[in-house]
Scaffold this motif. Structure first.
Motif, PDB file in Angstrom:
ATOM      1  N   ASN A  90     -15.731  -5.747  42.231  1.00  0.00           N
ATOM      2  CA  ASN A  90     -14.350  -6.147  42.485  1.00  0.00           C
ATOM      3  C   ASN A  90     -14.337  -7.273  43.506  1.00  0.00           C
ATOM      4  OD1 ASN A  90     -11.658  -6.363  43.091  1.00  0.00           O
ATOM      5  ND2 ASN A  90     -11.300  -4.167  43.097  1.00  0.00           N
ATOM      6  N   PRO A  91     -13.922  -8.476  43.128  1.00  0.00           N
ATOM      7  CA  PRO A  91     -13.967  -9.610  44.049  1.00  0.00           C
ATOM      8  C   PRO A  91     -13.058  -9.443  45.254  1.00  0.00           C
ATOM      9  CG  PRO A  91     -12.704 -10.171  42.075  1.00  0.00           C
ATOM     10  CD  PRO A  91     -13.342  -8.857  41.821  1.00  0.00           C
ATOM     11  N   THR A  92     -12.098  -8.548  45.172  1.00  0.00           N
ATOM     12  CA  THR A  92     -11.191  -8.364  46.296  1.00  0.00           C
ATOM     13  C   THR A  92     -11.807  -7.501  47.388  1.00  0.00           C
ATOM     14  OG1 THR A  92     -10.205  -6.364  45.391  1.00  0.00           O
ATOM     15  CG2 THR A  92      -9.240  -8.459  44.716  1.00  0.00           C
ATOM     16  N   GLY A  93     -12.839  -6.741  47.071  1.00  0.00           N
ATOM     17  CA  GLY A  93     -13.430  -5.829  48.048  1.00  0.00           C
ATOM     18  C   GLY A  93     -12.650  -4.547  48.213  1.00  0.00           C
ATOM     19  N   ILE A  94     -11.616  -4.326  47.414  1.00  0.00           N
ATOM     20  CA  ILE A  94     -10.772  -3.129  47.490  1.00  0.00           C
ATOM     21  C   ILE A  94     -10.887  -2.356  46.187  1.00  0.00           C
ATOM     22  CG2 ILE A  94      -8.397  -2.299  47.642  1.00  0.00           C
ATOM     23  CD1 ILE A  94      -9.185  -3.362  50.249  1.00  0.00           C
ATOM     24  N   SER A  95     -11.146  -1.066  46.279  1.00  0.00           N
ATOM     25  CA  SER A  95     -11.180  -0.246  45.067  1.00  0.00           C
ATOM     26  C   SER A  95      -9.962   0.646  44.963  1.00  0.00           C
ATOM     27  CB  SER A  95     -12.443   0.619  45.030  1.00  0.00           C
ATOM     28  OG  SER A  95     -12.436   1.541  46.105  1.00  0.00           O
ATOM     29  N   ASP A  96      -9.255   0.858  46.091  1.00  0.00           N
ATOM     30  CA  ASP A  96      -7.991   1.589  46.032  1.00  0.00           C
ATOM     31  C   ASP A  96      -7.103   1.210  47.210  1.00  0.00           C
ATOM     32  OD1 ASP A  96      -9.043   2.914  48.215  1.00  0.00           O
ATOM     33  OD2 ASP A  96      -9.408   4.797  47.167  1.00  0.00           O
ATOM     34  N   PHE A  97      -5.834   1.584  47.079  1.00  0.00           N
ATOM     35  CA  PHE A  97      -4.859   1.389  48.139  1.00  0.00           C
ATOM     36  C   PHE A  97      -4.360   2.747  48.614  1.00  0.00           C
ATOM     37  CE2 PHE A  97      -4.300  -2.555  45.585  1.00  0.00           C
ATOM     38  CZ  PHE A  97      -4.498  -3.502  46.582  1.00  0.00           C
ATOM     39  N   LEU A  98      -3.730   2.755  49.784  1.00  0.00           N
ATOM     40  CA  LEU A  98      -3.060   3.946  50.289  1.00  0.00           C
ATOM     41  C   LEU A  98      -1.565   3.660  50.376  1.00  0.00           C
ATOM     42  CD1 LEU A  98      -5.295   5.288  53.223  1.00  0.00           C
ATOM     43  CD2 LEU A  98      -4.989   6.286  50.957  1.00  0.00           C
ATOM     44  N   LEU A  99      -0.757   4.512  49.777  1.00  0.00           N
ATOM     45  CA  LEU A  99       0.687   4.368  49.839  1.00  0.00           C
ATOM     46  C   LEU A  99       1.200   5.112  51.071  1.00  0.00           C
ATOM     47  CD1 LEU A  99       1.446   4.905  46.048  1.00  0.00           C
ATOM     48  CD2 LEU A  99       1.697   2.763  47.307  1.00  0.00           C
ATOM     49  N   ASN A 100       1.642   4.360  52.054  1.00  0.00           N
ATOM     50  CA  ASN A 100       2.111   4.931  53.320  1.00  0.00           C
ATOM     51  C   ASN A 100       3.623   5.124  53.225  1.00  0.00           C
ATOM     52  OD1 ASN A 100       0.799   5.897  55.513  1.00  0.00           O
ATOM     53  ND2 ASN A 100       1.011   4.057  56.762  1.00  0.00           N
ATOM     54  N   CYS A 101       4.034   6.299  52.813  1.00  0.00           N
ATOM     55  CA  CYS A 101       5.416   6.550  52.420  1.00  0.00           C
ATOM     56  C   CYS A 101       6.218   7.164  53.573  1.00  0.00           C
ATOM     57  CB  CYS A 101       5.414   7.493  51.226  1.00  0.00           C
ATOM     58  SG  CYS A 101       6.865   7.413  50.210  1.00  0.00           S
ATOM     59  N   PHE A 102       7.231   6.443  54.062  1.00  0.00           N
ATOM     60  CA  PHE A 102       8.115   6.920  55.129  1.00  0.00           C
ATOM     61  C   PHE A 102       7.348   7.361  56.371  1.00  0.00           C
ATOM     62  CE2 PHE A 102      10.734   8.189  51.281  1.00  0.00           C
ATOM     63  CZ  PHE A 102      11.527   7.051  51.335  1.00  0.00           C
ATOM     64  N   VAL A 103       6.400   6.543  56.813  1.00  0.00           N
ATOM     65  CA  VAL A 103       5.606   6.916  57.990  1.00  0.00           C
ATOM     66  C   VAL A 103       6.449   6.917  59.263  1.00  0.00           C
ATOM     67  CG1 VAL A 103       3.360   6.241  57.113  1.00  0.00           C
ATOM     68  CG2 VAL A 103       4.838   4.501  58.116  1.00  0.00           C
ATOM     69  N   ARG A 104       7.479   6.077  59.304  1.00  0.00           N
ATOM     70  CA  ARG A 104       8.330   6.037  60.496  1.00  0.00           C
ATOM     71  C   ARG A 104       9.342   7.178  60.512  1.00  0.00           C
ATOM     72  NH1 ARG A 104       7.435   1.235  58.434  1.00  0.00           N
ATOM     73  NH2 ARG A 104       6.503  -0.433  59.668  1.00  0.00           N
ATOM     74  N   SER A 105       9.590   7.753  59.354  1.00  0.00           N
ATOM     75  CA  SER A 105      10.536   8.881  59.241  1.00  0.00           C
ATOM     76  C   SER A 105       9.905   9.975  58.398  1.00  0.00           C
ATOM     77  CB  SER A 105      11.854   8.406  58.607  1.00  0.00           C
ATOM     78  OG  SER A 105      12.350   7.254  59.245  1.00  0.00           O
ATOM     79  N   PRO A 106       8.862  10.669  58.918  1.00  0.00           N
ATOM     80  CA  PRO A 106       8.137  11.660  58.119  1.00  0.00           C
ATOM     81  C   PRO A 106       9.011  12.821  57.637  1.00  0.00           C
ATOM     82  CG  PRO A 106       7.497  11.778  60.438  1.00  0.00           C
ATOM     83  CD  PRO A 106       8.313  10.541  60.278  1.00  0.00           C
ATOM     84  N   ARG A 107      10.085  13.117  58.367  1.00  0.00           N
ATOM     85  CA  ARG A 107      10.967  14.206  57.934  1.00  0.00           C
ATOM     86  C   ARG A 107      11.689  13.888  56.634  1.00  0.00           C
ATOM     87  NH1 ARG A 107      13.945  16.334  63.515  1.00  0.00           N
ATOM     88  NH2 ARG A 107      12.047  17.003  64.606  1.00  0.00           N
ATOM     89  N   TRP A 108      11.819  12.589  56.328  1.00  0.00           N
ATOM     90  CA  TRP A 108      12.468  12.199  55.088  1.00  0.00           C
ATOM     91  C   TRP A 108      11.747  12.784  53.879  1.00  0.00           C
ATOM     92  CZ3 TRP A 108      14.723   6.567  54.858  1.00  0.00           C
ATOM     93  CH2 TRP A 108      15.576   6.359  55.954  1.00  0.00           C
ATOM     94  N   LEU A 156      10.305  15.613  53.538  1.00  0.00           N
ATOM     95  CA  LEU A 156      10.639  17.029  53.341  1.00  0.00           C
ATOM     96  C   LEU A 156      11.989  17.178  52.668  1.00  0.00           C
ATOM     97  CD1 LEU A 156       9.891  19.989  53.805  1.00  0.00           C
ATOM     98  CD2 LEU A 156      10.974  19.825  56.063  1.00  0.00           C
ATOM     99  N   TRP A 157      13.033  16.532  53.236  1.00  0.00           N
ATOM    100  CA  TRP A 157      14.362  16.749  52.676  1.00  0.00           C
ATOM    101  C   TRP A 157      14.640  15.898  51.434  1.00  0.00           C
ATOM    102  CZ3 TRP A 157      17.905  12.830  52.323  1.00  0.00           C
ATOM    103  CH2 TRP A 157      17.810  11.749  53.206  1.00  0.00           C
ATOM    104  N   LEU A 158      13.810  14.894  51.181  1.00  0.00           N
ATOM    105  CA  LEU A 158      13.983  14.097  49.968  1.00  0.00           C
ATOM    106  C   LEU A 158      13.297  14.707  48.750  1.00  0.00           C
ATOM    107  CD1 LEU A 158      13.610  10.326  50.969  1.00  0.00           C
ATOM    108  CD2 LEU A 158      15.535  11.384  49.803  1.00  0.00           C
ATOM    109  N   SER A 159      12.270  15.511  48.972  1.00  0.00           N
ATOM    110  CA  SER A 159      11.456  15.998  47.857  1.00  0.00           C
ATOM    111  C   SER A 159      12.257  16.851  46.872  1.00  0.00           C
ATOM    112  CB  SER A 159      10.258  16.786  48.383  1.00  0.00           C
ATOM    113  OG  SER A 159      10.683  17.912  49.125  1.00  0.00           O
ATOM    114  N   LEU A 160      13.133  17.734  47.386  1.00  0.00           N
ATOM    115  CA  LEU A 160      13.899  18.602  46.485  1.00  0.00           C
ATOM    116  C   LEU A 160      14.929  17.822  45.674  1.00  0.00           C
ATOM    117  CD1 LEU A 160      14.535  21.356  45.372  1.00  0.00           C
ATOM    118  CD2 LEU A 160      16.059  21.761  47.332  1.00  0.00           C
TER     119      LEU A 160
END
Length: 315
Positions: free
Chosen positions: A9-27, A29-33
């Motif tokens: 892979n010329p980019t040197g990356i084989s995967d990414f990490l999706l950092n979802c609502f890191v500033r509001s982690p409680r979101w 919990l209440w968004l999942s349902l």
């Protein structure tokens, strides 16, 4: 988590990490349902609508074929985005492979543009039905729908193709953490060490060319429809004419309003939390999909009767 190195892979990356609502982690919990309920509603309602149109002979008309296309697009968009978001919320499955990320990016951009184009064709259908009712059977035919579907698919497959290609060709040398729940083009591209000006220009120009032209034609159609309706003098004619396009106009408002709010939050990003555009981006892929079949099912008598027949046969 450091980026995995991959010699092929010329980019040197084989995967990414999706950092979802890191500033509001409680979101998370209440968004999942509500998000999972909206997802199930979207899948179930669109499936029922598709089955009803398929089995009910009276619904084998161009307008309902276009509605079927809209339901198929909604299902694909939901399946592309929401299961991964819920997997992050429930199981912290943040990694997404390099190829899967750009595939998701392509599907989101192309199918969203297809949905916009479908609304435009549906607006033309309503314009002909109300402004030129005598010519409607000769203009809006099954052959017209087939040509419209080919145009919708071809235009957006080719126009949206460069978006993931431009992002995939970039060199990702340092970070692999995407500050988003999905692989949005600019969220991914800003991780690159390269100049992303071309990506930004194409995203902006392509988005406004496709979605902007569709919205202009949609509202032009409804302006002409409204002008024609105001000239109707027969008793009940105005109410009947507005009723025939009311459902479609409501769906366009759902689609365009969320899109407009998303654009405005990006413009005013310094004044709102960075998690707000992320939330709106996720909701834009599920709320219209959940509401579209419900609005048509409630407001369209033929679909309502078809669903009732289907339920009676089921019982």
């Amino acid at each position: 988590m450091a980026a995995h190195q991959n010699d092929t892979n010329p980019t040197g990356i084989s995967d990414f990490l999706l950092n979802c609502f890191v500033r509001s982690p409680r979101w998370q919990l209440w968004l999942s349902l509500p998000l999972s309920l909206l997802f199930l509603l979207a899948m179930g309602a669109n499936a029922i609508l598709l089955i009803t149109i398929r089995l009910e002979a009276s619904l084998h008309e161009p307008m309902y074929y276009l509605l079927s296309l809209l339901s198929l697009l909604d299902i694909v968009l939901c399946l592309t985005v929401i299961p991964k978001v819920l997997a992050i919320f429930w199981f912290d499955l943040r990694p997404i492979s390099f190829s899967a990320c750009f595939l998701q990016m392509y599907i989101m951009n192309s199918f969203l543009a297809m949905e916009s184009c479908t609304f435009m064709v549906m607006a033309f259908d309503r314009y002909i039905a109300i402004c030129h009712p005598l010519r409607y059977p000769s203009i809006i035919t099954d052959q017209f729908v087939l040509k419209a579907v080919i145009f919708i698919v071809a235009r957006n497959i080719f126009m949206c193709g460069p978006i993931p290609i431009l992002s995939a060709r970039l060199h990702y040398c340092r970070r692999n953490v995407i500050e988003n729940c999905i692989c949005a083009n600019m969220s991914v591209s800003r991780l690159s060490c390269d100049d992303v000006t071309l990506n930004r220009l194409y995203q902006f120009a392509g988005g406004w060319t496709l979605l902007g032209s569709d919205l202009i034609l949609i509202f032009l159609s409804y302006f002409l429809i409204l002008r024609a309706v105001l000239k109707l003098r027969a008793e009940g004619a105005m109410a009947k004419a507005l009723s025939t396009c009311g459902s479609h106009f409501i769906l366009i408002l759902f689609f365009s309003t969320i899109l407009l709010v998303l654009v405005l939050t990006h413009v005013a990003k310094r004044k709102v939390s960075p998690d707000v555009p992320v939330l709106l981006n996720v909701l834009h892929h599920v709320i219209p999909a959940a509401l579209n079949p419900i609005v048509y099912g409630v407001r369209t008598q033929e679909i309502k009767q078809g669903i009732q027949k289907l339920l009676k046969k089921g019982w």
